[in-house]
Structures are given as structure tokens and as C-alpha cells.
Design a protein around this motif. Sequence first.
Motif, PDB file in Angstrom:
ATOM      1  N   ARG A 277       0.746  -5.274 -10.591  1.00  0.00           N
ATOM      2  CA  ARG A 277       0.020  -4.212 -11.291  1.00  0.00           C
ATOM      3  C   ARG A 277      -1.196  -3.769 -10.493  1.00  0.00           C
ATOM      4  O   ARG A 277      -1.493  -2.576 -10.406  1.00  0.00           O
ATOM      5  CB  ARG A 277      -0.412  -4.715 -12.678  1.00  0.00           C
ATOM      6  N   LEU A 278      -1.877  -4.730  -9.900  1.00  0.00           N
ATOM      7  CA  LEU A 278      -3.063  -4.406  -9.114  1.00  0.00           C
ATOM      8  C   LEU A 278      -2.713  -3.519  -7.929  1.00  0.00           C
ATOM      9  O   LEU A 278      -3.321  -2.466  -7.708  1.00  0.00           O
ATOM     10  CB  LEU A 278      -3.712  -5.709  -8.633  1.00  0.00           C
ATOM     11  N   PHE A 279      -1.726  -3.929  -7.147  1.00  0.00           N
ATOM     12  CA  PHE A 279      -1.363  -3.152  -5.956  1.00  0.00           C
ATOM     13  C   PHE A 279      -0.728  -1.819  -6.327  1.00  0.00           C
ATOM     14  O   PHE A 279      -0.890  -0.824  -5.623  1.00  0.00           O
ATOM     15  CB  PHE A 279      -0.424  -3.959  -5.052  1.00  0.00           C
ATOM     16  N   SER A 280      -0.017  -1.777  -7.451  1.00  0.00           N
ATOM     17  CA  SER A 280       0.558  -0.514  -7.899  1.00  0.00           C
ATOM     18  C   SER A 280      -0.534   0.483  -8.252  1.00  0.00           C
ATOM     19  O   SER A 280      -0.446   1.678  -7.931  1.00  0.00           O
ATOM     20  CB  SER A 280       1.466  -0.763  -9.106  1.00  0.00           C
ATOM     21  N   HIS A 281      -1.592  -0.011  -8.884  1.00  0.00           N
ATOM     22  CA  HIS A 281      -2.713   0.857  -9.265  1.00  0.00           C
ATOM     23  C   HIS A 281      -3.411   1.408  -8.025  1.00  0.00           C
ATOM     24  O   HIS A 281      -3.720   2.609  -7.947  1.00  0.00           O
ATOM     25  CB  HIS A 281      -3.702   0.066 -10.121  1.00  0.00           C
ATOM     26  N   VAL A 282      -3.648   0.542  -7.041  1.00  0.00           N
ATOM     27  CA  VAL A 282      -4.353   0.966  -5.826  1.00  0.00           C
ATOM     28  C   VAL A 282      -3.503   1.919  -5.008  1.00  0.00           C
ATOM     29  O   VAL A 282      -3.980   2.957  -4.519  1.00  0.00           O
ATOM     30  CB  VAL A 282      -4.750  -0.263  -4.974  1.00  0.00           C
ATOM     31  N   SER A 283      -2.205   1.599  -4.846  1.00  0.00           N
ATOM     32  CA  SER A 283      -1.343   2.444  -4.004  1.00  0.00           C
ATOM     33  C   SER A 283      -1.065   3.788  -4.652  1.00  0.00           C
ATOM     34  O   SER A 283      -0.706   4.751  -3.972  1.00  0.00           O
ATOM     35  CB  SER A 283      -0.016   1.720  -3.725  1.00  0.00           C
ATOM     36  N   GLY A 284      -1.255   3.884  -5.964  1.00  0.00           N
ATOM     37  CA  GLY A 284      -1.023   5.151  -6.638  1.00  0.00           C
ATOM     38  C   GLY A 284      -2.073   6.195  -6.329  1.00  0.00           C
ATOM     39  O   GLY A 284      -1.874   7.382  -6.601  1.00  0.00           O
TER      40      GLY A 284
ATOM     41  N   PRO B 181      -5.857   1.737   2.283  1.00  0.00           N
ATOM     42  CA  PRO B 181      -6.500   1.353   3.545  1.00  0.00           C
ATOM     43  C   PRO B 181      -5.681   1.805   4.748  1.00  0.00           C
ATOM     44  O   PRO B 181      -4.526   2.214   4.612  1.00  0.00           O
ATOM     45  CB  PRO B 181      -6.536  -0.174   3.453  1.00  0.00           C
ATOM     46  N   THR B 182      -6.303   1.735   5.920  1.00  0.00           N
ATOM     47  CA  THR B 182      -5.631   2.064   7.181  1.00  0.00           C
ATOM     48  C   THR B 182      -5.493   0.782   7.998  1.00  0.00           C
ATOM     49  O   THR B 182      -6.483   0.075   8.234  1.00  0.00           O
ATOM     50  CB  THR B 182      -6.452   3.085   7.991  1.00  0.00           C
ATOM     51  N   LEU B 183      -4.275   0.482   8.414  1.00  0.00           N
ATOM     52  CA  LEU B 183      -4.041  -0.715   9.212  1.00  0.00           C
ATOM     53  C   LEU B 183      -4.607  -0.531  10.611  1.00  0.00           C
ATOM     54  O   LEU B 183      -4.317   0.454  11.279  1.00  0.00           O
ATOM     55  CB  LEU B 183      -2.541  -1.014   9.297  1.00  0.00           C
TER      56      LEU B 183
ATOM     57  N   HIS C 205       0.799  -1.229   0.000  1.00  0.00           N
ATOM     58  CA  HIS C 205       0.000   0.000   0.000  1.00  0.00           C
ATOM     59  C   HIS C 205       0.832   1.280   0.000  1.00  0.00           C
ATOM     60  O   HIS C 205       0.286   2.362   0.146  1.00  0.00           O
ATOM     61  CB  HIS C 205      -0.954  -0.019   1.193  1.00  0.00           C
ATOM     62  N   SER C 206       2.139   1.137  -0.199  1.00  0.00           N
ATOM     63  CA  SER C 206       2.992   2.324  -0.259  1.00  0.00           C
ATOM     64  C   SER C 206       3.532   2.578  -1.664  1.00  0.00           C
ATOM     65  O   SER C 206       4.179   3.594  -1.910  1.00  0.00           O
ATOM     66  CB  SER C 206       4.175   2.153   0.701  1.00  0.00           C
ATOM     67  N   GLY C 207       3.292   1.627  -2.572  1.00  0.00           N
ATOM     68  CA  GLY C 207       3.835   1.768  -3.912  1.00  0.00           C
ATOM     69  C   GLY C 207       5.234   1.206  -4.057  1.00  0.00           C
ATOM     70  O   GLY C 207       5.856   1.360  -5.117  1.00  0.00           O
TER      71      GLY C 207
END
Length: 288
Positions: A222-229, A235-237, A182-184
Amino acid sequence: MTPTDTRTEIFEAERPRLLRLAYRMLGSISEAEDVVQDGWLRWAGVSIGVDSPPAYLNRIITRQCLDRLKSARARREAYVGPWLPDPLVDAVDPVETIADDVTVTLMLAMERLSPLERAAFLLHDVFEVPLNDIAVTLDREPAAVRQLASRARKNVKAERSRYPLDTAAADRIARAFFAAAHSGDTGSLAGLLARDVEIHTDGGGRVSAFRNIVRGADNALRLFSHVSGDAERRPTLIRTAIIDGLPGYISYNPDGRLQTTALDVADGRVCAIYIVRNPDKLAHITAG
């Protein structure tokens, strides 16, 4: 102590184990609680002496679960997107915390079994119920029950042979995964993922989720890169947790909804990610 008090005491002593059995059979905490409550009503109404209350109660709960599995299978065939069991989190869930080695991965593997195979495997291999008692419960000969358990064992062998992480290691990998995902930081994330990693996301048609299983590290990155961008979608841990025997965490999505993420780890890499977003499956979880 009156006979009613004694019967109540016996049932309450067995309740945690019965809840765990029903949950492992059905994959639903609310349904497991319903089954056990119905089991109590049947137990309270028994007018004859019972030589072995645990065996008798096993029989009641297992048979009810077998009945429910018939309709559960039909519902899961019509389920929107991947189906995952209700997440069982640490010691805060109502299904007791007596340890066993049944993970999310194994529960999904058990979905491939027939209801009788699932019951035989759980009763024999997980709950260590004597073979003759299982035979009475399933109304089968002991030899037939042995075959049911053996077939089931062969079908789920690979999923059961994982080595659990200790609490400290589970916490470390859950935090490292959350930070990288989640940080990219795709470099760190790539180092955590197995090449054939899978992402299962259960939204149940209630909230947004992937309709199909995402397979492969490249697709996952690719999925996590898109979301973290998108900072607004991060999200918040809330905290790390053990979720059905796997390391993971509970988080808040930007829309304020809870989510659980469980990580199946093999050879130091995350080989499967199980995300539950369906609010119907998260009502029992407290954020704190």
C-alpha cells in the motif's frame, strides 16, 4: 627514516582497519573518523616503545569508542523515528573496503548488546584479535571476555547467518526492486517481498520519513502503491550499490535529496528494507 616518520607509517598502515573498527562500534562514519584522528594524536604522543602497535592502537580506538557509546545510547533513545547506521557504500567511502560480513541487519542486532559485549564480539569474531589482547583492552579476565563474546554471538546469530549475494545478483535484485517499487507494478513487487517484510526509514527528524517501522507485505504494498501513483514523488535511480554488505541503490528524491536503500534478502525474498534519508548521514556519499 626518523622515528616520527616510522610512527606515521605504522599508523597509516593501520588506519583503514581502525576506521572500520570504529565505524562498526559506533555506526557513524564522522564519529569513526574523529576517533581515529584522536587516536593518531595519542599515538604520536607516546614516548615509550610499543611491542605491538596494532594491539596498542586497537586498545586506544576501542576504549574511545566505549566512552562515546555511553552518550550515543542516550542520543538514540531521543532519536526521531527509526535509527540506522550511516550507510557504508561500496569502495567510495572513507572506511576502506576490506570485506567483512557485518551487514546493516547485524549492526542493528548489535545495538541490543552492551558496549562491552559489542566490543568483545567485534574484536574477537570480526577482527580476529587474540583473546588475551581483548582482555587487556577491556580490562577484564580472558574468561570474562570469552563469556562476553559468547553471549553476544548467541544474540546476533540469526542476523549473521545470511548468505551474501554475488555482485551480479545484488545488482539484479536492486534494479528489479527499484523498478517494481516505483512504477506501480504491485504484482512484481509482491513477488519480491517476504510476507513479514519490514521497512526502516531514517530521517532523523531532518526530512520526512516514517516515524515507525512499517511491517508486513500488505502495508508495504500500500505504501509503495501510494508513492508510485504520484509521478512527481517518484525517485530517480543514480546507481545500484552494496550498502553495508547488502544489495541496494542510491537515488535522488524529487526534492533533490540523496537517499540510500539497502535490501536484506533471504530465500530469494526481500525481508527488510533500510532507507536512509537523514542528510547528516549522507554527506560522505557522492552521487556518481
